[in-house]
Motif scaffolding. Structure first.
Motif, PDB file in Angstrom:
ATOM      1  N   ILE A  63      -2.431   3.907   7.264  1.00  0.00           N
ATOM      2  CA  ILE A  63      -1.422   3.584   8.321  1.00  0.00           C
ATOM      3  C   ILE A  63      -0.721   2.227   8.154  1.00  0.00           C
ATOM      4  O   ILE A  63       0.411   2.038   8.912  1.00  0.00           O
ATOM      5  CB  ILE A  63      -1.783   3.870   9.645  1.00  0.00           C
ATOM      6  CG1 ILE A  63      -0.843   3.914  10.734  1.00  0.00           C
ATOM      7  CG2 ILE A  63      -2.656   2.368  10.241  1.00  0.00           C
ATOM      8  CD1 ILE A  63      -1.174   4.489  12.077  1.00  0.00           C
ATOM      9  N   TYR A  64      -1.114   1.577   7.338  1.00  0.00           N
ATOM     10  CA  TYR A  64      -0.269  -0.038   7.076  1.00  0.00           C
ATOM     11  C   TYR A  64       0.940   0.160   7.014  1.00  0.00           C
ATOM     12  O   TYR A  64       1.756  -0.580   7.620  1.00  0.00           O
ATOM     13  CB  TYR A  64      -1.183  -0.569   6.027  1.00  0.00           C
ATOM     14  CG  TYR A  64      -2.648  -0.724   6.234  1.00  0.00           C
ATOM     15  CD1 TYR A  64      -3.115  -1.783   7.160  1.00  0.00           C
ATOM     16  CD2 TYR A  64      -3.529  -0.085   5.602  1.00  0.00           C
ATOM     17  CE1 TYR A  64      -4.444  -2.132   7.393  1.00  0.00           C
ATOM     18  CE2 TYR A  64      -4.772  -0.193   5.632  1.00  0.00           C
ATOM     19  CZ  TYR A  64      -5.218  -1.410   6.530  1.00  0.00           C
ATOM     20  OH  TYR A  64      -6.768  -1.318   6.875  1.00  0.00           O
ATOM     21  N   GLU A  86       7.269  -0.562  11.754  1.00  0.00           N
ATOM     22  CA  GLU A  86       7.514  -0.773  13.182  1.00  0.00           C
ATOM     23  C   GLU A  86       7.585  -2.422  13.267  1.00  0.00           C
ATOM     24  O   GLU A  86       8.370  -2.604  14.244  1.00  0.00           O
ATOM     25  CB  GLU A  86       6.201  -0.260  13.893  1.00  0.00           C
ATOM     26  CG  GLU A  86       6.021   1.317  13.842  1.00  0.00           C
ATOM     27  CD  GLU A  86       5.071   2.046  14.714  1.00  0.00           C
ATOM     28  OE1 GLU A  86       4.248   1.192  15.381  1.00  0.00           O
ATOM     29  OE2 GLU A  86       4.947   3.256  14.476  1.00  0.00           O
ATOM     30  N   VAL A  87       6.847  -3.148  12.839  1.00  0.00           N
ATOM     31  CA  VAL A  87       7.046  -4.749  13.026  1.00  0.00           C
ATOM     32  C   VAL A  87       8.344  -5.132  12.510  1.00  0.00           C
ATOM     33  O   VAL A  87       8.793  -5.863  13.168  1.00  0.00           O
ATOM     34  CB  VAL A  87       5.796  -5.463  12.346  1.00  0.00           C
ATOM     35  CG1 VAL A  87       5.925  -6.689  12.724  1.00  0.00           C
ATOM     36  CG2 VAL A  87       4.410  -4.754  12.653  1.00  0.00           C
ATOM     37  N   GLN A 104       3.480   2.440   7.658  1.00  0.00           N
ATOM     38  CA  GLN A 104       4.015   3.001   8.814  1.00  0.00           C
ATOM     39  C   GLN A 104       4.051   1.782   9.950  1.00  0.00           C
ATOM     40  O   GLN A 104       5.061   1.435  10.536  1.00  0.00           O
ATOM     41  CB  GLN A 104       3.513   4.176   9.328  1.00  0.00           C
ATOM     42  CG  GLN A 104       4.200   4.732  10.453  1.00  0.00           C
ATOM     43  CD  GLN A 104       3.550   6.167  10.986  1.00  0.00           C
ATOM     44  OE1 GLN A 104       2.651   6.632  10.540  1.00  0.00           O
ATOM     45  NE2 GLN A 104       4.176   6.572  12.213  1.00  0.00           N
ATOM     46  N   GLU A 105       2.847   1.228  10.106  1.00  0.00           N
ATOM     47  CA  GLU A 105       2.995   0.137  11.326  1.00  0.00           C
ATOM     48  C   GLU A 105       3.564  -0.999  10.790  1.00  0.00           C
ATOM     49  O   GLU A 105       4.231  -1.941  11.917  1.00  0.00           O
ATOM     50  CB  GLU A 105       1.437  -0.078  11.634  1.00  0.00           C
ATOM     51  CG  GLU A 105       1.179   1.187  12.557  1.00  0.00           C
ATOM     52  CD  GLU A 105      -0.268   1.208  13.256  1.00  0.00           C
ATOM     53  OE1 GLU A 105      -0.480   1.627  14.276  1.00  0.00           O
ATOM     54  OE2 GLU A 105      -1.234   0.219  12.904  1.00  0.00           O
ATOM     55  N   ALA A 106       3.576  -1.389   9.422  1.00  0.00           N
ATOM     56  CA  ALA A 106       4.295  -2.553   8.891  1.00  0.00           C
ATOM     57  C   ALA A 106       5.932  -2.390   9.448  1.00  0.00           C
ATOM     58  O   ALA A 106       6.775  -3.262   9.864  1.00  0.00           O
ATOM     59  CB  ALA A 106       4.409  -2.630   7.558  1.00  0.00           C
ATOM     60  N   PHE A 113       3.919 -11.897   6.278  1.00  0.00           N
ATOM     61  CA  PHE A 113       3.034 -10.663   6.777  1.00  0.00           C
ATOM     62  C   PHE A 113       2.687  -9.949   5.499  1.00  0.00           C
ATOM     63  O   PHE A 113       3.522  -9.322   5.006  1.00  0.00           O
ATOM     64  CB  PHE A 113       3.855  -9.755   7.876  1.00  0.00           C
ATOM     65  CG  PHE A 113       3.959 -10.497   9.328  1.00  0.00           C
ATOM     66  CD1 PHE A 113       2.805 -10.641   9.944  1.00  0.00           C
ATOM     67  CD2 PHE A 113       5.229 -10.783   9.639  1.00  0.00           C
ATOM     68  CE1 PHE A 113       3.068 -11.264  11.253  1.00  0.00           C
ATOM     69  CE2 PHE A 113       5.219 -11.561  10.949  1.00  0.00           C
ATOM     70  CZ  PHE A 113       4.203 -11.556  11.631  1.00  0.00           C
ATOM     71  N   SER A 114       1.234  -9.667   5.497  1.00  0.00           N
ATOM     72  CA  SER A 114       0.957  -8.577   4.411  1.00  0.00           C
ATOM     73  C   SER A 114       0.219  -7.615   4.964  1.00  0.00           C
ATOM     74  O   SER A 114      -0.728  -7.664   5.660  1.00  0.00           O
ATOM     75  CB  SER A 114      -0.060  -9.574   3.559  1.00  0.00           C
ATOM     76  OG  SER A 114      -0.384  -8.660   2.273  1.00  0.00           O
ATOM     77  N   PHE A 115       1.121  -6.421   4.631  1.00  0.00           N
ATOM     78  CA  PHE A 115       0.757  -5.080   4.996  1.00  0.00           C
ATOM     79  C   PHE A 115      -0.131  -4.339   3.992  1.00  0.00           C
ATOM     80  O   PHE A 115       0.675  -4.278   2.846  1.00  0.00           O
ATOM     81  CB  PHE A 115       1.515  -4.222   5.862  1.00  0.00           C
ATOM     82  CG  PHE A 115       1.889  -4.976   6.904  1.00  0.00           C
ATOM     83  CD1 PHE A 115       1.128  -4.946   8.237  1.00  0.00           C
ATOM     84  CD2 PHE A 115       3.038  -5.727   7.167  1.00  0.00           C
ATOM     85  CE1 PHE A 115       1.629  -5.660   9.477  1.00  0.00           C
ATOM     86  CE2 PHE A 115       3.460  -6.451   8.354  1.00  0.00           C
ATOM     87  CZ  PHE A 115       2.575  -6.179   9.375  1.00  0.00           C
ATOM     88  N   LYS A 170       0.963  -1.252   0.038  1.00  0.00           N
ATOM     89  CA  LYS A 170      -0.072   0.129   0.066  1.00  0.00           C
ATOM     90  C   LYS A 170       0.797   1.225   0.075  1.00  0.00           C
ATOM     91  O   LYS A 170       1.889   1.257   0.370  1.00  0.00           O
ATOM     92  CB  LYS A 170      -0.792  -0.010   0.984  1.00  0.00           C
ATOM     93  CG  LYS A 170      -1.768  -1.192   1.115  1.00  0.00           C
ATOM     94  CD  LYS A 170      -2.959  -0.936   2.271  1.00  0.00           C
ATOM     95  CE  LYS A 170      -3.973  -2.232   1.994  1.00  0.00           C
ATOM     96  NZ  LYS A 170      -3.707  -3.534   2.652  1.00  0.00           N
TER      97      LYS A 170
END
Lengths: 135, 130
Positions: free
Chosen positions: A19-20, A26-27, A22-24, A133-135, A13
């Protein structure tokens, strides 16, 4: 936790509409501490996440694109970008951040982290991963 | 099989939490073991006890709490995602100077490492989201 698994973080994305992305990231940064085999994939609008020259000043959002440059320091150095996604958006490798890492087994030589791959090669990378993991 | 689940979307707006619930319940009833359910992004909104849906609709939050009680599930809300979206337990509320907490029974707040650990420890990690 003795086991090492192949983790693949798939980013599909655009960076600021949701937000995906940015939070991806972080992971990925937290996950780097677990000493697993980590790869990142950028495809579809996800390729925009690592484009150069991002400026978020006018939209009052955090420009987190600079954080990608730190990935090399976290031993995250396998970054796959899908050729077809770049082509469809008129982008080339030159439009992307120069993400690199230093290879301690090769006298700290600076090496490129990004590898542009075809959709078919990307499918293989996904198939060979244990955790996607799919973001 | 030992599985874990990641839920990336909030309740009602999106189908993710519903589908994850039905998947988890079916898998548990079939004898599989659930290591952890991890709520990320807007998924943390599945863990507020202040949700009050209409009586004639499903109560997504309570449904998770009840399933957690029945099967001793580990329901984890990501701390960073929860802080952004105003989901807090008593400790988090105190730490951030808030006058209330809203976490639902059976949920706990912890870090993203719990998601990575779930990936390492489980045979399968199943994601529900877009």
């Amino acid at each position: 936790m003795p086991e090492t698994k192949k983790f693949l973080y798939v980013n599909r994305k655009a960076p600021y509409g949701t937000i995906y992305a940015q939070e991806a990231l972080e992971v990925v940064l937290i996950g780097a501490a677990f000493e697993q085999d980590v790869s990142l994939a950028f495809l579809d609008d996800g390729v925009y996440q690592i484009t150069k020259g991002q400026n978020t000043k006018e939209v009052s959002m955090k420009n987190f694109s600079l954080t990608y440059k730190a990935l090399g320091d976290y031993d995250v150095n396998k970054i796959y970008v899908e050729q077809e996604s770049l082509d469809a958006r008129g982008l080339t490798l030159d439009d992307l951040l120069p993400l690199a890492w230093e290879d301690e087994d090769d006298d700290w030589a600076k090496k490129d982290s990004i590898k542009v791959v075809s959709a078919a090669e990307m499918a293989k990378i996904m198939e060979q991963s244990d955790i996607v993991f799919s973001f | 099989m030992k599985f874990s689940v990641m839920i990336s979307e909030g309740p009602y707006t999106h189908q993710a939490s519903d589908t994850a619930y039905h998947f988890t319940k079916a898998a548990l009833e079939d004898g599989h073991e659930c290591f952890r359910i991890f709520f990320y992004h807007d998924g943390v909104n599945n863990g507020t006890r202040l949700a009050s849906p209409p009586q004639d609709d499903r109560n997504i939050v309570n449904r998770w709490s009840e399933l957690a009680k029945e099967y001793k599930l580990d329901l984890v809300l990501c701390i960073a995602a929860a802080q952004r979206r105003g989901i807090a337990d008593a400790d988090e509320a105190k730490r951030n100077g808030k006058n209330a907490d809203n976490i639902a029974p059976g949920f706990r707040i912890s870090g993203l490492g719990q998601l990575i650990e779930a990936g390492i420890q489980s045979d399968r990690l199943v994601t529900f989201g877009d």
